[in-house]
Design an enzyme around this catalytic site. Structure first.
Site, mmCIF file in Angstrom:
data_model
loop_
_atom_site.group_PDB
_atom_site.id
_atom_site.type_symbol
_atom_site.label_atom_id
_atom_site.label_comp_id
_atom_site.label_asym_id
_atom_site.label_seq_id
_atom_site.Cartn_x
_atom_site.Cartn_y
_atom_site.Cartn_z
ATOM 1 N N ARG A 94 0.839 -1.208 0.000
ATOM 2 C CA ARG A 94 0.000 0.000 0.000
ATOM 3 C C ARG A 94 0.870 1.251 0.000
ATOM 4 O O ARG A 94 0.560 2.231 -0.692
ATOM 5 C CB ARG A 94 -0.934 -0.028 1.216
ATOM 6 C CG ARG A 94 -1.743 1.243 1.375
ATOM 7 C CD ARG A 94 -2.737 1.115 2.510
ATOM 8 N NE ARG A 94 -3.475 2.336 2.754
ATOM 9 C CZ ARG A 94 -4.359 2.484 3.733
ATOM 10 N NH1 ARG A 94 -4.618 1.473 4.542
ATOM 11 N NH2 ARG A 94 -5.003 3.614 3.911
ATOM 12 N N ASN A 148 -10.653 -4.343 -0.836
ATOM 13 C CA ASN A 148 -10.644 -3.193 -1.745
ATOM 14 C C ASN A 148 -9.857 -3.444 -3.018
ATOM 15 O O ASN A 148 -8.963 -4.276 -3.002
ATOM 16 C CB ASN A 148 -10.020 -1.995 -1.017
ATOM 17 C CG ASN A 148 -11.081 -1.174 -0.330
ATOM 18 O OD1 ASN A 148 -12.187 -1.041 -0.832
ATOM 19 N ND2 ASN A 148 -10.739 -0.617 0.828
ATOM 20 N N CYS A 170 -19.143 -2.127 1.987
ATOM 21 C CA CYS A 170 -18.255 -1.016 2.325
ATOM 22 C C CYS A 170 -18.896 -0.233 3.447
ATOM 23 O O CYS A 170 -20.121 -0.237 3.588
ATOM 24 C CB CYS A 170 -18.099 -0.120 1.094
ATOM 25 S SG CYS A 170 -17.073 1.330 1.392
ATOM 26 N N HIS A 200 -17.148 3.803 -3.560
ATOM 27 C CA HIS A 200 -16.258 4.957 -3.434
ATOM 28 C C HIS A 200 -16.491 5.999 -4.535
ATOM 29 O O HIS A 200 -15.712 6.918 -4.709
ATOM 30 C CB HIS A 200 -14.763 4.538 -3.374
ATOM 31 C CG HIS A 200 -14.400 3.909 -2.048
ATOM 32 N ND1 HIS A 200 -13.118 3.541 -1.716
ATOM 33 C CD2 HIS A 200 -15.162 3.597 -0.974
ATOM 34 C CE1 HIS A 200 -13.111 3.036 -0.491
ATOM 35 N NE2 HIS A 200 -14.344 3.055 -0.029
ATOM 36 N N TYR A 253 -14.937 10.141 -0.590
ATOM 37 C CA TYR A 253 -13.918 9.846 -1.609
ATOM 38 C C TYR A 253 -14.020 10.762 -2.831
ATOM 39 O O TYR A 253 -13.089 10.814 -3.631
ATOM 40 C CB TYR A 253 -13.990 8.380 -2.051
ATOM 41 C CG TYR A 253 -13.319 7.473 -1.042
ATOM 42 C CD1 TYR A 253 -11.975 7.160 -1.156
ATOM 43 C CD2 TYR A 253 -14.023 6.969 0.045
ATOM 44 C CE1 TYR A 253 -11.345 6.365 -0.220
ATOM 45 C CE2 TYR A 253 -13.404 6.178 0.992
ATOM 46 C CZ TYR A 253 -12.056 5.871 0.850
ATOM 47 O OH TYR A 253 -11.430 5.096 1.778
#
Ligand code: G6P
Length: 438
Positions: A94, A148, A170, A200, A253
């Site tokens: 990440r 994700n 989510c 998102h 987001y």
């Protein structure tokens, strides 16, 4: 009768939440067996989480058998629900997803832009493999996917795996409903937001409280400094003009798409001060696992709420409870469109309110895309299809088109530079990508 839940990625720091959720609902949703599964690299964390979960269950006095293992296929036997919360490559991967784009002047984020694309590239093949095992070993089980980018991963599974009992979840719609309730001083259970879009990238179209349309009031209150975001997003506020003109509730987001310049400035500053979000989370994880290791801890500690995904388990546990009891209540999940948004493909996965039955989610029609954001949603859906295609084909040009068609990259040379660097950085997790392009 047994009810068995298998948590794939069981060594995650989020797991105590799901254990708490199961314990809390045990009277209506009597889970008898929980198996936490992880991989060799997550063995130590799995041990700590397993022991904490065991203490939580013992304290609750609920008749739940808990075990933990690295043997996924064995764990799947007789499963009714399989929840997935994996991070291929861990937080170190990440951090690369966040740092590399940022070093070239693009947003680095785990589910948006180049970072989200590479998270999908690493994850989709692994989850397709899991879905194949589920289909063979426990064909009646529901896969509840949190991994994700949740919407893209769910669409990849529904389109490309033999297993069709897959639902994506989510915490963003849950958070939006709860913050909206707070704004209106209402009980979250009385609030219904009509969602439209994808994970998102979902908007709130209408807000009802006990059936009364209170959208206008929420939109008015939103165009200020109201903080509406999970712990991983620093709210930048929304201008009155944006809210009034679109007539929609953005999700947190959306700042990446509509406040790109400001987010970049903020991220560069935060990066210099504290590193990227992955690095902040790495420190948070170290302290969480220290807390979890305490043998006199019997509950989910408050500190877990510092993670952006806090409350995800409420979403997962309510969903499983409703499937098990055929509650036919309304919940927001990621599932096949099936005409609920007539101007998106029938087989696209959307984030939508559904009636939850023992036969899965039944999407509630939400009507055409609002003209104000229609173009953006079309583009994002087409982009998601490109990501899925590249994740499976491993073709360089497919990957490149996914990058360049993403609104956060959208630069032909820059997309190539970032793509090449990320392909190199993640090569051990991307066996499907064999050639590098010119
Ligand atoms: C939000 C998102 C999740 C994401 C999480 C990240 O809640 O909806 O999809 O996983 O934030 O939180 P973190 O603490 O890992 O930055």
């Amino acid at each position: 009768m047994t009810v068995k839940l298998v948590v794939v990625g069981g060594g995650s720091s989020y797991t105590p939440e799901i254990i708490e959720g199961i314990i809390r609902r045990h009277d209506s949703f009597p889970v008898t067996d929980i198996v936490l599964v992880d991989i060799e690299a997550g063995k130590e964390k799995l041990e700590i989480i397993g022991n904490l979960a065991q203490r939580m269950i013992e304290k609750s006095n609920k008749p739940i058998n808990l075990s933990w293992t690295l043997d996924r296929r064995e764990a799947l036997k007789q499963a009714d629900f399989v929840s997935t919360q994996i991070r291929v490559g861990g937080l170190a991967a990440r951090s690369k997803d966040e740092r590399i784009p940022l070093s070239h002047g693009f947003i680095g984020q785990e589910t948006n832009g180049a970072g989200g694309i590479f998270k999908a590239f690493r994850t989709i093949p692994v989850l397709l493999d899991l879905a194949k095992d589920v289909h063979e070993i426990c064909p009646n089980a529901w896969i509840i996917n949190f991994t994700n980018p949740a919407g893209i991963v769910t669409e990849a599974l529904l389109k490309h795996s033999p297993h069709k009992k897959v639902i994506g979840v989510c915490n963003i719609p849950y958070n939006m409903r709860h913050s909206t309730a707070e704004i209106l001083d209402a009980d979250p259970n009385d609030v219904l937001i009509e969602f439209i879009g994808m994970n998102h990238f979902v908007f709130g179209k209408k807000v009802y409280v006990n059936g009364i349309d209170r959208t206008k009031e929420v939109l008015e209150k939103l165009s200020g400094d109201l903080d509406y975001s999970p712990a991983n997003i620093v709210n930048l506020g929304w201008s009155k003009t944006f809210i009034e003109a679109t007539g929609l509730l953005p999700n947190p987001y959306h700042q990446y798409y509509f406040q790109t310049k400001e987010v970049l400035e903020k991220d560069v500053k935060a990066f210099k001060e504290n590193g990227t979000r992955a690095e902040v989370v790495q420190n948070l994880e170290t302290s969480l696992f220290n807390i979890y290791s305490n043998p006199s801890l019997y509950e989910k500690p408050k500190e877990l709420e510092e993670r952006g995904g806090a409350f995800y388990s409420d979403v997962a546990c309510s969903l499983m409870d409703s499937i098990y009891n055929n509650k036919q209540d309304v919940q927001t999940v990621n599932t096949i469109n099936n005409g609920a948004i007539p101007d998106l493909p029938e087989d696209a996965v959307i984030e939508v309110n559904c009636m939850i039955t023992n036969n899965g989610p039944k999407p509630i029609s939400v009507g055409a895309l609002p003209h104000t954001v229609k173009g953006h949603i079309y583009q994002m859906k087409a982009f998601e299809e490109l990501v899925i295609r590249a994740s499976i084909s491993g073709d360089y040009n497919d990957a490149y088109t996914a990058m360049v068609m993403n609104p956060l990259l959208a630069n032909e040379k820059g997309s190539k530079v970032v793509l090449d660097e990320l392909l190199e950085a993640h090569k051990s997790y991307l066996p499907q990508f064999k050639s590098r392009g010119n």
